[in-house]
Each structure stands twice: as C-alpha cells, then as structure tokens.
Design an enzyme around this catalytic site. Structure first.
Site, PDB file in Angstrom:
ATOM      1  CD  GLU A  14      -2.843  -0.409   0.499  1.00 58.28           C
ATOM      2  OE1 GLU A  14      -2.776   0.925  -0.882  1.00 58.28           O
ATOM      3  OE2 GLU A  14      -4.384  -0.841   0.068  1.00 58.28           O
ATOM      4  CG  ASN A 155      -8.778   1.858   0.094  1.00 56.29           C
ATOM      5  OD1 ASN A 155      -7.841   2.637   0.519  1.00 56.29           O
ATOM      6  ND2 ASN A 155      -9.409   1.166   0.743  1.00 56.29           N
ATOM      7  CG  ASP A 217      -7.847  -0.426  -1.870  1.00 59.34           C
ATOM      8  OD1 ASP A 217      -6.788   0.096  -1.420  1.00 59.34           O
ATOM      9  OD2 ASP A 217      -7.287  -1.984  -1.382  1.00 59.34           O
TER      10      ASP A 217
END
Length: 310
Positions: A14, A155, A217
């Site tokens: 991430e 997100n 996401d």
C-alpha cells in the site's frame, strides 16, 4: 506490458510514492509491518529493495520536505527524521486501537498530511478522514482535524490538480465520493457520489463470469486531472474523467491491486501495489505477481508527490 518489481513481495502492499530526489519508490506492507523502498535504478544490476520493520501496522505515509517520513500507525501520526530512525508521535487519534487503525492517506499540495481510518470488524461505518497540519508558517500548534466520517474502510484519497476537488472512497460500500475543496481554507462542501459500484454478487469467485468490477481501493490523479483507482478483487485499474465518466479500464496481472502511483523521472511509469494475504492458493498460482509491485509505461504522466511540511 506489466513487469513485477524483483524482491517486492508483500502481504498487502500500500501507499506507494515516487521520491524524486532519491529516484526511489517507497511503499508499505501493512500486515507485514514494514516500510519498503528501492535503492539503485529499478531494473538495473545494482537495484535492490530495503525493508524497515515496524512494531505495528503502518497505514499510509508521505515524504517530508526536511527529510525522512511522516507515517500513520495504528494509533496516530508519527515522524521519522531518517530511514530506520526513531518514530516520534506527533498526534494521537481518538479511536479504539483494538479494532481501528489508519489506512489510506497522503499529503496535499500545501504540505498537510491526510489519513483515513479503517474498522477492521467492518460492522459499522465509524471510520473517518483526518488532516494533520504541522506547517510552521501557520502560527498555530500542529493540529489533527476530522474532515469527513461515516466510512468503514477509508481509501481512494486524491486531490484534483486545481485543488478544488477532494476524492475519498469507502471500499466496503463500493463508493467513491467527491467534495468541493477550498484548499487554502481547508474546508469541504457539496459532498456527492462520484461513482457507485455494484456490490459483489453472492457466490462470486474470480473464475465466475458475474461481471464484478471489484471495489475501490487506493487512487491517484494524473496530469490531466483523471482519477485512477485500483479495483480490489477486480483485477483492474479504472481511469475516470473529472466528470465521473470511466474512460479506461486497465487489466492488471493481480486479482487485488491496492494503490497506483506515478513515478520515474518523467512520471510516466505507473506503479501499482497489490495484496496476497488471505487469497486462495489457486489464485496465487494463477497470478504469481500477487503481492508484488507491478509497473508499466503510460502516455499521460502523473503529478509529483506532495511533501509534508513541518
């Protein structure tokens, strides 16, 4: 043509960003509790990946103008003055750290650090979006402010190039929202749905032809103001025009892309982190790049990373 970055394997990659001065890619492994970065020219014989282990899960991070990183950990915002250095708490967040942690985030163009939280139980929409302002020229003490709430999994945070629109997604709700944003005054107004995705069909599997696009996401913005979002379980990135129209679907060789960013000297290399934690063994065998950083060249460049000012 996608390529997988050697030695980049993570459980859940991430928060990638390209550091222009270091000519390095940084990213996180959230459940792996690590910060990662490249050293040397990517793809060259001297290229390598360095890992910095942490004591708890990092949710997001950004480079700091005066050096080092700002990192959102489970319970607050921390500052590291150098790679592997001491993590000093700058702001604590008032949530239950047994079930809540920070997730997606980044800096805006004025040097404020934004981070959203995540409800690990996913039983209610009690996650929020925070902004931490530590700029020395404001004349006030560093302040952590809640900017939005009623999310389950924060997100998709991104800022339009003209600093007039803020995007934020709730992955669990399959929705990306947009706000009018006054960057100087740092106020949000006119909240609206930018795009609502269909929920995952009951009984869906990656092999089942049910037309599931995935859920939103992490995201980034290109130089034309288009919003790129990684579609977790959808094996694709979607590119949206500022109007909300989908203008491109880009397949990726992973089922669960997590966040894109633009990098390289010309900002025309698109890097995408991905996840493999909890995924079926058959999926990992079919898509061995899962959990790595993948990249490809694109026509439209991105925007440079914004640095934290303190």
């Amino acid at each position: 043509m996608w390529t997988s970055l050697e030695d980049s394997l993570c459980e859940l990659g991430e928060s990638p960003f390209w550091h222009p001065q270091e000519r390095s890619l940084y990213w996180l492994d959230i459940p792996g509790r690590a910060v990662l970065r490249t050293r040397g020219d990517i793809g060259s014989a001297n290229a390598r990946v360095e890992r910095w282990p942490l004591s708890t899960e990092p949710g997001c991070m950004a480079p700091a103008r005066s050096g080092g990183l700002v990192i959102a950990l489970r319970d607050g915002i921390y500052r590291a003055r150098e790679w592997g250095g001491e993590l000093v708490a700058m702001a604590r967040v008032e949530h239950d750290v047994r079930t809540m942690r920070f997730n997606d985030g980044k800096c805006d163009a004025l040097g404020r650090f934004w981070g959203g939280s995540l409800n690990e139980a996913k039983d209610r929409a009690n996650a929020a979006l925070y902004c931490f302002d530590a700029r020395p020229d404001t004349g006030v003490s560093p302040t952590l402010t809640q900017m939005a709430n009623e999310s389950t999994t924060a997100n998709g945070l991104a800022f339009s190039p003209d600093a007039r629109t803020l995007y934020w997604a709730d992955t669990a709700a399959h929705v990306v929202c947009a706000w009018d944003w006054d960057a100087e005054g740092n106020s949000l107004s006119h909240a609206r749905v930018f795009h609502q995705f269909d929920a995952k069909p009951e009984g869906w599997t990656p092999e089942a032809p049910m037309g599931y696009q995935g859920r939103p996401d992490g995201a980034t913005i290109d130089a034309q103001g288009h919003y790129w979002v990684a579609m977790f379980e959808g094996a694709q990135l979607l590119r949206f025009a500022p109007s909300g129209e989908i203008v491109a679907s880009v397949p990726v060789p992973v089922q669960c892309p997590t966040m894109p960013c633009f990098g390289g000297d010309d900002l025309r290399t698109l890097f995408v982190t991905s996840g493999r934690k909890g995924r079926p063994a058959a999926e990992i065998e079919r898509l061995p790049a899962s959990g790595t950083v993948i990249s490809m060249r694109v026509d439209t460049p991105g925007l440079p990373v914004s640095f934290f000012e303190d």
